[in-house]
Write a protein that holds these residues in place. Structure first.
Motif, mmCIF file in Angstrom:
data_model
loop_
_atom_site.group_PDB
_atom_site.id
_atom_site.type_symbol
_atom_site.label_atom_id
_atom_site.label_comp_id
_atom_site.label_asym_id
_atom_site.label_seq_id
_atom_site.Cartn_x
_atom_site.Cartn_y
_atom_site.Cartn_z
ATOM 1 N N ALA A 370 0.809 -1.213 0.000
ATOM 2 C CA ALA A 370 0.000 0.000 0.000
ATOM 3 C C ALA A 370 0.843 1.264 0.000
ATOM 4 C CB ALA A 370 -0.932 0.003 1.211
ATOM 5 N N ALA A 371 2.068 1.183 0.511
ATOM 6 C CA ALA A 371 2.941 2.356 0.583
ATOM 7 C C ALA A 371 3.758 2.546 -0.683
ATOM 8 C CB ALA A 371 3.874 2.237 1.781
ATOM 9 N N ILE A 372 3.989 1.468 -1.431
ATOM 10 C CA ILE A 372 4.915 1.528 -2.559
ATOM 11 C C ILE A 372 4.454 2.510 -3.625
ATOM 12 C CG2 ILE A 372 5.796 0.184 -4.516
ATOM 13 C CD1 ILE A 372 6.134 -2.161 -2.621
ATOM 14 N N VAL A 373 3.147 2.623 -3.855
ATOM 15 C CA VAL A 373 2.644 3.502 -4.905
ATOM 16 C C VAL A 373 3.025 4.953 -4.655
ATOM 17 C CG1 VAL A 373 0.393 3.928 -3.834
ATOM 18 C CG2 VAL A 373 0.615 3.995 -6.325
ATOM 19 N N HIS A 374 3.303 5.313 -3.398
ATOM 20 C CA HIS A 374 3.662 6.689 -3.053
ATOM 21 C C HIS A 374 5.175 6.919 -3.037
ATOM 22 C CE1 HIS A 374 -0.544 7.146 -2.069
ATOM 23 N NE2 HIS A 374 -0.460 6.174 -1.186
ATOM 24 N N LEU A 375 5.936 5.883 -3.297
ATOM 25 C CA LEU A 375 7.391 5.963 -3.232
ATOM 26 C C LEU A 375 8.002 5.904 -4.627
ATOM 27 C CD1 LEU A 375 7.928 3.464 -0.266
ATOM 28 C CD2 LEU A 375 7.985 5.965 -0.149
ATOM 29 N N PRO A 376 9.199 6.471 -4.808
ATOM 30 C CA PRO A 376 9.988 7.262 -3.857
ATOM 31 C C PRO A 376 9.460 8.682 -3.715
ATOM 32 C CG PRO A 376 11.109 7.158 -5.959
ATOM 33 C CD PRO A 376 9.901 6.277 -6.093
ATOM 34 N N LYS A 377 9.836 9.321 -2.596
ATOM 35 C CA LYS A 377 9.414 10.685 -2.304
ATOM 36 C C LYS A 377 10.600 11.644 -2.395
ATOM 37 C CE LYS A 377 5.783 9.342 1.006
ATOM 38 N NZ LYS A 377 5.335 9.497 2.412
ATOM 39 N N GLY A 378 10.293 12.938 -2.223
ATOM 40 C CA GLY A 378 11.355 13.930 -2.116
ATOM 41 C C GLY A 378 11.695 14.606 -3.431
ATOM 42 N N ASP A 379 12.876 15.173 -3.491
ATOM 43 C CA ASP A 379 13.332 15.944 -4.649
ATOM 44 C C ASP A 379 14.588 15.357 -5.271
ATOM 45 O OD1 ASP A 379 11.294 17.929 -4.432
ATOM 46 O OD2 ASP A 379 12.395 18.831 -2.765
ATOM 47 N N ALA A 380 14.775 14.049 -5.098
ATOM 48 C CA ALA A 380 16.016 13.434 -5.565
ATOM 49 C C ALA A 380 16.145 13.447 -7.081
ATOM 50 C CB ALA A 380 16.102 11.993 -5.052
ATOM 51 N N LEU A 381 15.014 13.378 -7.811
ATOM 52 C CA LEU A 381 15.085 13.226 -9.265
ATOM 53 C C LEU A 381 14.366 14.354 -9.999
ATOM 54 C CD1 LEU A 381 14.814 9.445 -10.255
ATOM 55 C CD2 LEU A 381 16.514 11.111 -10.991
#
Length: 393
Positions: A370-381
Motif C-alpha cells: 500500500a505504501a509503494i505507490v507513493h514511493l519514492p518521495k522527495g526531490d532526488a530526481l
C-alpha cells in the motif's frame, strides 16, 4: 503467510523509507509497534545491511539522545532507460532515487534486432560502470503498445525494430538483470507523478506529442495497464477523413504531411504554431486544435484526471495555448483538469523508469504494498538534479 516478526520488520522498514531519517522512538510512534519490537526489527535490518545508524544525533527529550536511522542508499541501484526513435536517455539511481549518472545519446536506428538489443545492454552497463554489480533492476520504456502477456511491442511505426517478437527477450538476455518493459508515456507519467508536474494529483494523465502520440493514465497513483498495452492508445482512433488516424493529425510527421498536401512548406512542425502564420497555416492550425481537443477530451473522460501533463517536441510549442484548450474542455465537459507542460522535460520517461524499478526493488525488500505507490518521495530526481548529474558527465 508471514510470521509476526516479518510483518513487524516490514512495517518498520516501510515507516523508515517513507519518513527518513527517523529514530527508533519516532518509528514506534508512527507504527504503533512497541519500542522493544521496533528495536528488534531495526537490529534485523541493520544485520541485513538495509538500514544504517547515522552519525547525526538528535535530542528527543531533556537528558535523552537518540541515533537517527536511514536507508543504506548505495546498497542497490536501478537503471531507467527511455528508448526513443531519435535519442535514448538513461538514468542510474541509488535506492533513494539519487541519480549518479544521466545521459542522452542518439539511438542507432540502423541497427536491427539482436544488434540493437546488444547496444542497449552495453550502453546501460557502461552507464552503470562501477556500480553495475549492484544494479538490481532495469526498466526500459519504448514507443508503442507493450504487451505484458507475451512481452511484445506493437504500434511503434517510428522504431519498427522493437516490434520483432523476440526483441524484448533479446534485450533481457543481453542485459543479464531483472527487467521490466512498458510504454514510454506510462513511464513519463510515473516520472511526472513523483518528481514533476503531476505531484499531488493522484488521478493524472500524460500526453507525449512529437513524431508519435503516446498517453499514460493513472488513478490513485497507479498506472493503468491492460493485458495488451492498448490503454491510452488514442492515436489509433479513426477520426479524420476516410478514417485518418488521430495520430496523423497532431504529430510532427502528420503536420508536415498535411501541410504538403495543402501546398504549404514547413521546415519543421513548430512553424505551424508561429504567431505570424499565414491564412493557410491558420486553417491547418485550426484542424490541429480540433484534433488535440479530441485527444484531451478522450483523456479526461478516461480517468477524470486532476492534471494532464503534455510532453514531447510538439507539446513544447503549445505552452501559450494551454489556457485556450482548458477553456474549450470546460465548454465541452463543464469541467477541465489542469493542463501543464512536463517539468522533467525530455527525461520524464527515464525518471519514470527509475521510479518503476525502485518500486519493484522496494517490494522485494519487504516494503508494504500500500505504501509503494507513493514511493519514492522527495526531490532526488527533479529536472535540476538530472541536469546537475548530466553536467558531471
Amino acid at each position: 503467510m508471514q510470521d509476526t516478526r516479518a510483518i513487524n520488520r516490514n512495517a518498520v522498514l516501510t515507516a523508515l523509507i517513507g519518513s527518513r531519517p527517523a529514530s527508533r522512538k519516532q518509528i514506534a510512534e508512527q507504527t504503533g509497534i512497541s519500542a522493544a519490537t521496533v528495536t528488534r526489527s531495526i537490529d534485523q535490518l541493520l544485520a541485513e545491511g538495509i538500514v544504517t545508524e547515522t552519525t547525526e544525533i538528535v535530542s528527543e527529550a531533556r537528558g535523552r539522545r537518540a541515533v537517527e536511522l536511514d536507508i543504506v542508499a548505495d546498497r542497490m541501484y536501478v537503471v531507467g532507460v527511455d528508448l526513443g526513435a531519435s535519442n535514448t536517455r538513461i538514468i542510474v539511481a541509488d535506492l533513494l532515487a539519487h541519480p549518479v549518472f544521466a545521459s542522452e545519446t542518439p539511438t542507432p536506428t540502423t541497427l536491427k534486432g539482436n544488434d540493437l538489443a546488444e547496444w542497449i545492454a552495453t550502453t546501460v552497463r557502461n552507464a552503470a560502470a562501477d556500480v553495475w554489480d549492484r544494479v538490481a533492476h532495469v526498466c526500459l520504456g519504448l514507443p508503442g503498445a507493450v504487451s505484458q502477456r507475451d512481452l511484445s511491442v506493437s504500434n511503434a511505426p517510428n522504431l519498427p525494430e522493437v516490434e520483432s517478437p523476440t526483441f524484448l527477450a533479446s534485450v533481457e538476455r543481453a542485459m543479464g538483470r531483472p527487467m521490466h518493459f512498458d510504454n514510454d508515456a506510462n513511464y513519463a507519467l510515473l516520472g511526472e507523478l513523483h518528481f514533476g508536474a503531476a505531484r499531488g494529483a493522484p488521478n493524472a494523465a500524460m500526453l507525449t506529442i512529437g513524431f508519435g502520440l503516446g498517453a499514460g493514465l493513472a488513478i490513485e497513483g497507479r498506472i493503468l495497464q491492460g493485458e495488451r498495452g492498448l490503454i491510452g492508445e488514442f492515436g489509433q482512433l479513426p477520426i479524420g477523413p476516410l478514417g485518418t488516424r488521430l495520430e496523423h493529425l497532431v504529430t510532427g510527421g502528420g503536420i508536415l504531411r498535411r501541410a504538403a498536401e495543402a501546398g504549404l512548406h514547413l521546415d519543421a512542425p513548430a512553424q505551424l504554431f508561429a504567431h505570424e502564420a499565414g491564412p493557410g497555416l491558420q486553417s491547418l492550425r485550426a484542424h490541429f486544435d480540433q484534433a488535440l481537443l479530441v485527444v484531451l477530451t478522450a483523456t479526461t473522460v478516461s480517468c477524470d484526471p486532476q492534471t494532464i501533463v503534455l510532453g514531447g517536441g510538439i507539446a513544447n510549442s503549445l505552452t501559450s495555448s494551454l489556457d485556450r484548450y482548458r477553456i474549450a474542455l470546460e465548454q465541452n465537459l463543464r469541467v477541465s483538469p489542469a493542463l501543464a507542460t512536463a517539468q522533467l522535460g525530455d527525461f520524464s520517461g527515464a525518471v519514470g523508469s527509475v521510479v518503476a524499478g525502485l518500486q519493484t526493488v522496494y517490494a522485494g525488500l519487504g516494503v508494504e504494498e500500500a505504501a509503494i505507490v507513493h514511493l519514492p518521495k522527495g526531490d532526488a530526481l527533479t529536472a535540476a538534479e538530472v541536469a546537475r548529474v548530466r553536467a558531471l558527465g
